[in-house]
Design a protein around this motif. Structure first.
Motif, PDB file in Angstrom:
ATOM      1  N   ALA A   1       0.238  -4.882   5.007  1.00 43.35           N
ATOM      2  CA  ALA A   1      -0.492  -3.855   4.275  1.00 43.35           C
ATOM      3  C   ALA A   1      -0.662  -2.622   5.152  1.00 43.35           C
ATOM      4  O   ALA A   1      -0.449  -1.481   4.717  1.00 43.35           O
ATOM      5  CB  ALA A   1      -1.856  -4.381   3.832  1.00 43.35           C
ATOM      6  N   MET A   2      -1.015  -2.838   6.424  1.00 38.94           N
ATOM      7  CA  MET A   2      -1.200  -1.732   7.344  1.00 38.94           C
ATOM      8  C   MET A   2       0.108  -0.970   7.548  1.00 38.94           C
ATOM      9  O   MET A   2       0.135   0.260   7.509  1.00 38.94           O
ATOM     10  CB  MET A   2      -1.714  -2.269   8.679  1.00 38.94           C
ATOM     11  CG  MET A   2      -1.907  -1.209   9.729  1.00 38.94           C
ATOM     12  SD  MET A   2      -2.302  -1.927  11.328  1.00 38.94           S
ATOM     13  CE  MET A   2      -0.685  -2.488  11.850  1.00 38.94           C
TER      14      MET A   2
ATOM     15  N   LEU B   1       0.829   1.128   4.543  1.00 38.31           N
ATOM     16  CA  LEU B   1      -0.063   2.292   4.484  1.00 38.31           C
ATOM     17  C   LEU B   1       0.494   3.402   5.375  1.00 38.31           C
ATOM     18  O   LEU B   1       0.548   4.573   4.986  1.00 38.31           O
ATOM     19  CB  LEU B   1      -1.467   1.899   4.952  1.00 38.31           C
ATOM     20  CG  LEU B   1      -2.496   3.013   4.935  1.00 38.31           C
ATOM     21  CD1 LEU B   1      -2.895   3.330   3.511  1.00 38.31           C
ATOM     22  CD2 LEU B   1      -3.720   2.648   5.749  1.00 38.31           C
ATOM     23  N   VAL B   2       0.940   3.022   6.576  1.00 35.75           N
ATOM     24  CA  VAL B   2       1.495   4.006   7.494  1.00 35.75           C
ATOM     25  C   VAL B   2       2.776   4.610   6.918  1.00 35.75           C
ATOM     26  O   VAL B   2       2.998   5.820   7.018  1.00 35.75           O
ATOM     27  CB  VAL B   2       1.728   3.369   8.881  1.00 35.75           C
ATOM     28  CG1 VAL B   2       2.452   4.321   9.793  1.00 35.75           C
ATOM     29  CG2 VAL B   2       0.413   2.958   9.499  1.00 35.75           C
ATOM     30  N   VAL B   3       3.610   3.774   6.273  1.00 35.80           N
ATOM     31  CA  VAL B   3       4.826   4.279   5.625  1.00 35.80           C
ATOM     32  C   VAL B   3       4.459   5.364   4.608  1.00 35.80           C
ATOM     33  O   VAL B   3       5.082   6.427   4.537  1.00 35.80           O
ATOM     34  CB  VAL B   3       5.591   3.133   4.917  1.00 35.80           C
ATOM     35  CG1 VAL B   3       6.647   3.679   3.974  1.00 35.80           C
ATOM     36  CG2 VAL B   3       6.236   2.211   5.941  1.00 35.80           C
TER      37      VAL B   3
ATOM     38  N   THR C   1      10.140  -4.419   5.681  1.00 35.18           N
ATOM     39  CA  THR C   1       9.185  -4.593   6.778  1.00 35.18           C
ATOM     40  C   THR C   1       8.454  -5.927   6.658  1.00 35.18           C
ATOM     41  O   THR C   1       7.927  -6.428   7.640  1.00 35.18           O
ATOM     42  CB  THR C   1       8.129  -3.472   6.791  1.00 35.18           C
ATOM     43  OG1 THR C   1       7.516  -3.424   5.501  1.00 35.18           O
ATOM     44  CG2 THR C   1       8.730  -2.132   7.130  1.00 35.18           C
TER      45      THR C   1
ATOM     46  N   LEU D   1       5.395 -11.158   8.256  1.00 33.74           N
ATOM     47  CA  LEU D   1       4.175 -10.767   8.934  1.00 33.74           C
ATOM     48  C   LEU D   1       2.981 -11.235   8.127  1.00 33.74           C
ATOM     49  O   LEU D   1       3.101 -11.481   6.935  1.00 33.74           O
ATOM     50  CB  LEU D   1       4.120  -9.242   9.056  1.00 33.74           C
ATOM     51  CG  LEU D   1       5.131  -8.620   9.995  1.00 33.74           C
ATOM     52  CD1 LEU D   1       5.118  -7.119   9.827  1.00 33.74           C
ATOM     53  CD2 LEU D   1       4.796  -8.981  11.417  1.00 33.74           C
ATOM     54  N   ARG D   2       1.852 -11.312   8.808  1.00 33.46           N
ATOM     55  CA  ARG D   2       0.611 -11.596   8.103  1.00 33.46           C
ATOM     56  C   ARG D   2       0.412 -10.564   7.014  1.00 33.46           C
ATOM     57  O   ARG D   2       0.770  -9.402   7.185  1.00 33.46           O
ATOM     58  CB  ARG D   2      -0.542 -11.463   9.103  1.00 33.46           C
ATOM     59  CG  ARG D   2      -1.301 -12.700   9.354  1.00 33.46           C
ATOM     60  CD  ARG D   2      -2.217 -12.497  10.503  1.00 33.46           C
ATOM     61  NE  ARG D   2      -3.218 -11.463  10.232  1.00 33.46           N
ATOM     62  CZ  ARG D   2      -4.337 -11.342  10.933  1.00 33.46           C
ATOM     63  NH1 ARG D   2      -4.579 -12.182  11.912  1.00 33.46           N
ATOM     64  NH2 ARG D   2      -5.196 -10.394  10.674  1.00 33.46           N
ATOM     65  N   GLN D   3      -0.227 -10.936   5.908  1.00 34.33           N
ATOM     66  CA  GLN D   3      -0.337 -10.010   4.788  1.00 34.33           C
ATOM     67  C   GLN D   3      -1.090  -8.731   5.131  1.00 34.33           C
ATOM     68  O   GLN D   3      -0.731  -7.651   4.671  1.00 34.33           O
ATOM     69  CB  GLN D   3      -1.024 -10.708   3.623  1.00 34.33           C
ATOM     70  CG  GLN D   3      -0.061 -11.533   2.806  1.00 34.33           C
ATOM     71  CD  GLN D   3      -0.763 -12.203   1.670  1.00 34.33           C
ATOM     72  OE1 GLN D   3      -1.929 -12.594   1.791  1.00 34.33           O
ATOM     73  NE2 GLN D   3      -0.086 -12.342   0.564  1.00 34.33           N
ATOM     74  N   ASP D   4      -2.136  -8.841   5.950  1.00 32.65           N
ATOM     75  CA  ASP D   4      -2.887  -7.622   6.254  1.00 32.65           C
ATOM     76  C   ASP D   4      -2.072  -6.715   7.181  1.00 32.65           C
ATOM     77  O   ASP D   4      -2.169  -5.494   7.114  1.00 32.65           O
ATOM     78  CB  ASP D   4      -4.266  -7.946   6.840  1.00 32.65           C
ATOM     79  CG  ASP D   4      -4.194  -8.823   8.068  1.00 32.65           C
ATOM     80  OD1 ASP D   4      -3.143  -9.424   8.313  1.00 32.65           O
ATOM     81  OD2 ASP D   4      -5.213  -8.920   8.779  1.00 32.65           O
ATOM     82  N   TYR D   5      -1.234  -7.325   8.011  1.00 23.63           N
ATOM     83  CA  TYR D   5      -0.375  -6.563   8.909  1.00 23.63           C
ATOM     84  C   TYR D   5       0.658  -5.779   8.097  1.00 23.63           C
ATOM     85  O   TYR D   5       0.913  -4.613   8.338  1.00 23.63           O
ATOM     86  CB  TYR D   5       0.323  -7.553   9.835  1.00 23.63           C
ATOM     87  CG  TYR D   5       0.472  -7.082  11.255  1.00 23.63           C
ATOM     88  CD1 TYR D   5      -0.650  -6.819  12.028  1.00 23.63           C
ATOM     89  CD2 TYR D   5       1.725  -6.932  11.824  1.00 23.63           C
ATOM     90  CE1 TYR D   5      -0.517  -6.410  13.330  1.00 23.63           C
ATOM     91  CE2 TYR D   5       1.872  -6.529  13.134  1.00 23.63           C
ATOM     92  CZ  TYR D   5       0.761  -6.271  13.878  1.00 23.63           C
ATOM     93  OH  TYR D   5       0.905  -5.859  15.162  1.00 23.63           O
TER      94      TYR D   5
ATOM     95  N   ILE E   1       1.693   7.313   4.425  1.00 19.05           N
ATOM     96  CA  ILE E   1       1.195   8.542   5.048  1.00 19.05           C
ATOM     97  C   ILE E   1       2.360   9.326   5.641  1.00 19.05           C
ATOM     98  O   ILE E   1       2.476  10.552   5.482  1.00 19.05           O
ATOM     99  CB  ILE E   1       0.154   8.210   6.148  1.00 19.05           C
ATOM    100  CG1 ILE E   1      -1.062   7.510   5.546  1.00 19.05           C
ATOM    101  CG2 ILE E   1      -0.284   9.470   6.880  1.00 19.05           C
ATOM    102  CD1 ILE E   1      -2.067   7.017   6.566  1.00 19.05           C
TER     103      ILE E   1
ATOM    104  N   LEU F   1       0.831  -1.214   0.000  1.00 21.18           N
ATOM    105  CA  LEU F   1       0.000   0.000   0.000  1.00 21.18           C
ATOM    106  C   LEU F   1       0.865   1.263   0.000  1.00 21.18           C
ATOM    107  O   LEU F   1       0.342   2.369   0.080  1.00 21.18           O
ATOM    108  CB  LEU F   1      -0.956   0.008   1.189  1.00 21.18           C
ATOM    109  CG  LEU F   1      -2.113  -0.986   1.108  1.00 21.18           C
ATOM    110  CD1 LEU F   1      -3.044  -0.824   2.293  1.00 21.18           C
ATOM    111  CD2 LEU F   1      -2.896  -0.825  -0.172  1.00 21.18           C
TER     112      LEU F   1
ATOM    113  N   TYR G   1      -1.549   8.903  -0.075  1.00 23.55           N
ATOM    114  CA  TYR G   1      -1.689   7.442   0.010  1.00 23.55           C
ATOM    115  C   TYR G   1      -2.897   6.951  -0.779  1.00 23.55           C
ATOM    116  O   TYR G   1      -2.943   5.801  -1.202  1.00 23.55           O
ATOM    117  CB  TYR G   1      -1.782   6.981   1.469  1.00 23.55           C
ATOM    118  CG  TYR G   1      -3.110   7.276   2.134  1.00 23.55           C
ATOM    119  CD1 TYR G   1      -3.379   8.530   2.653  1.00 23.55           C
ATOM    120  CD2 TYR G   1      -4.090   6.298   2.223  1.00 23.55           C
ATOM    121  CE1 TYR G   1      -4.591   8.797   3.243  1.00 23.55           C
ATOM    122  CE2 TYR G   1      -5.305   6.560   2.806  1.00 23.55           C
ATOM    123  CZ  TYR G   1      -5.555   7.817   3.317  1.00 23.55           C
ATOM    124  OH  TYR G   1      -6.769   8.080   3.896  1.00 23.55           O
TER     125      TYR G   1
END
Lengths: 296, 331
Positions: free
Chosen positions: B107-108, B111-113, B96, B101-105, B115, B37, B233
């Motif tokens: 992704a999160m 996303l933060v990177v 990272t 990590l889990r894929q959704d983790y 922003i 993301l 983002y």
């Protein structure tokens, strides 16, 4: 120098209180349904604007806060029921669900802009008296928010540990299938968890809008950084961890902001997040089982 | 040059640069299952790299903008550098995901990177001219006749897309394509047959990042400017919409998705009536439509318009197995 430090720590506790409201709600949602809900940030923005609407209508921001909290809580339950739960039921992959929550947050964010416009808004001065504790001066608003957060966290603690309902929530969080076979109505428990976390989200949105000078439609998206950092630091899915994490992130950010450029506040939260993800993704207080859930 | 001809040039350049970035994102997200993301950060890295390498020192033009480097490099060198920087940033961001990590983790985190990167670049005016962004980024055909220059630029974009397509197909078809899809579908099974998941993921981040950097450089040189508002983002979601609408994991699908998103949505909303009291309303509607499209497609047609084709294998000698294979294909 020392004075600046003490003052920054005081501000950090106030910032941490707002972060705690958001991070605990975010963590409860993840714990109960195993979904990373990015729409949470946009719901905070929605809360800030609903609060603005009520404040403009003549209400006090402190009356608006619980009203908005409950409204966002209900919205959050509907969002989960209507959009996320059906996807989970049909076995959609976890990263597709995250993308749905990102898409939903963008839709919500731009619906808000389309209605209220991109200009920065404010609740007006909420300062009132200034309190001096030790060397720290905090505004009434900051002190009220700290007390409110402590009260809500205490209430959540009592709910989780002293009531059958809370025990059912914790059971659902740690093993949904097992809880279900013990006769717990996990669907209803998860509705309740989304209501509670949504309410915290709404409260955090209004509290944040009260404490910032002004805000626009990106309020919630940017607040995702300290909030997710706090939740991950404490071990995501762990409400108590999120409380401690919020305090650490709040104080660290404010201290860094006081001694350098204020823009580095969020950078500190971000660095905490990245370091945790690289070294200990389960968080400081994460149990081994939660680590298993986080790794692929 | 007529207005329509100009419009056609703009549309073709946007389409070409979007194709490059959507292909890169589809390689990461659709084919390999890396939920990046922060993809737009790599596009931005390419655009800024091109900008600071082709612009002169920032004391020029009265020093109204502040940025680092300023080498006045020629176009081809700067474009190659931009693609390289895109790849490096892709690998750094991909680190990272090294902890599996889990894929959704993941992704999160990404996303933060995304922003965060935009927040920092906006705030720091000395680095890349902050929120104002870079302007007067040189166009390689500035010395030519304007009309000829524009079409020459379209030519450059077409060549870049053709080269990109060849590289892309080498990765998404054949043994490498099957390896990447195996990693996406079952990471542990792929690891068990000796595929190094971490290396593969970083390779995908690097190649996808190079596509992004190239796309960003070509776009920045054409527009002549680049600022944080160009890479919020949310822009990653616009590219993702193309991947999801077209068909995750399918190169042709991603291309069709790019066509749909670029022409129908982003340009289509321009034809809606403007409401004077709400100047940005059509753009807001564009985002609402994009977000809703993603949700609708994941709900109703997760395979997209042109679904990924399942690989077919030679008939098995054992008739029993052949039956199982046939059943699996039909099912």
């Amino acid at each position: 120098m020392l004075h600046t430090l003490i003052q920054a720590v005081g501000f950090g506790v106030a910032a941490g209180a707002v972060i705690a409201l958001g991070a605990v709600g975010f963590s409860v949602q993840f714990g109960i349904s195993n979904i990373l809900n990015i729409t949470y940030g946009a719901l905070m923005t929605l809360a800030a604007y609903l609060g603005l609407f009520l404040v403009d209508a003549g209400l006090s921001a402190w009356v608006a806060l619980p009203l908005v909290g409950i409204a966002v809580g209900v919205a959050s339950v509907l969002f989960h029921r209507g959009l996320l739960a059906p996807l989970v039921r049909r076995g959609t992959r976890s990263f597709a669900i995250v993308i749905v929550t990102v898409a939903a947050s963008i839709v919500l964010q731009y619906i808000i802009v389309a209605i209220v416009g991109p200009q920065a808004k404010t609740y007006g001065a909420q300062s009132g008296n200034t309190f001096h504790v030790l060397d720290v001066s905090l505004t009434t608003a900051q002190v009220t928010i700290i007390l409110l957060t402590v009260a809500l966290m205490l209430a959540l603690h009592l709910l989780l540990t002293r009531t059958t309902l809370g025990r059912a929530m914790r059971a659902t969080s740690s093993n949904r299938t097992l809880a279900q076979s013990c006769g717990i109505a996990t669907d209803r428990i998860s509705d309740l968890a989304w209501l509670i976390s949504g309410t915290l989200c709404g409260a955090a949105g209004v509290a944040l809008a009260i404490t910032v000078v002004s805000f626009d439609f990106t309020l919630g998206a940017i607040f995702l950084i300290p909030m997710i950092a706090a939740a991950v630091l404490g071990g995501i899915g762990q409400p108590y961890g999120a409380m401690v994490g919020a305090l650490v992130v709040g104080v660290a950010s404010e201290v860094a902001g006081a001694f350098s450029d204020p823009v580095y506040k969020d950078v500190v939260a971000f660095l905490i997040l990245i370091v945790m993800l690289l070294i200990r993704p389960r968080g400081l207080f994460g149990a081994a089982w939660s680590a298993r859930r986080l790794m692929a | 040059m007529g207005a329509w001809e100009f419009y056609a040039v703009v549309l073709l350049v946007y389409l070409g640069t979007n194709l490059l970035s959507v292909w890169g994102l589809n390689l990461q997200f659709g084919v390999s299952g890396v939920a990046n993301l922060a993809y737009i950060v790599m596009v931005a890295a390419g655009a800024y790299t091109y900008g600071v390498l082709t612009l002169g020192p920032d004391t020029g033009n009265g020093g109204f903008q502040h940025y680092v480097i300023g080498l006045s490099l020629p176009f081809p060198l700067a474009v190659v550098a931009a693609a390289t920087v895109g790849a490096v940033v892709g690998v750094l961001v991909g680190l990272t995901g090294l902890k599996r990590l889990r894929q959704d983790y993941q992704a999160m985190a990404m996303l933060v990177v995304s922003i965060m990167a935009a927040t920092v670049v906006s705030a720091d005016t000395g680095l890349l001219n902050g929120n104002e962004g870079l302007s007067l980024i040189p166009n390689p055909f500035a010395d030519l006749d304007p009309e000829l220059g524009r079409w020459a630029y379209v030519g450059v974009v077409v060549v870049a897309c053709a080269a990109g397509w060849i590289v892309l197909r080498r990765l998404t078809t054949g043994p490498m394509g099957r390896t990447l899809r195996a990693m996406r579908d079952d990471e542990y099974a792929a690891a068990a047959i000796g595929k190094d998941i971490v290396v593969l993921r970083l390779m995908v981040q690097a190649v996808g990042g190079a596509f992004a950097g190239l796309s960003g450089a070509l776009l920045a040189a054409f527009i002549g400017g680049w600022s944080p508002s160009a890479w919020a983002y949310t822009e990653t979601l616009a590219l993702l919409t193309a991947v999801i609408v077209g068909g995750m994991g399918s190169d042709r699908g991603a291309s069709v998705g790019t066509l749909v998103v670029t022409i129908l949505i982003l340009q289509g909303v321009q034809f809606l009536p403007q409401i004077p009291s709400h100047p940005g309303l059509t753009e807001d509607l564009g985002w609402i439509v994009l977000g809703s499209l993603v949700i609708l497609f994941i709900f109703l047609r997760p395979q997209g318009l042109l679904p990924e084709r399942r690989p077919s294998y030679a008939e098995t000698a054992d008739p029993g197995m052949a039956e199982v294979d046939a059943g699996r294909r039909d099912g």
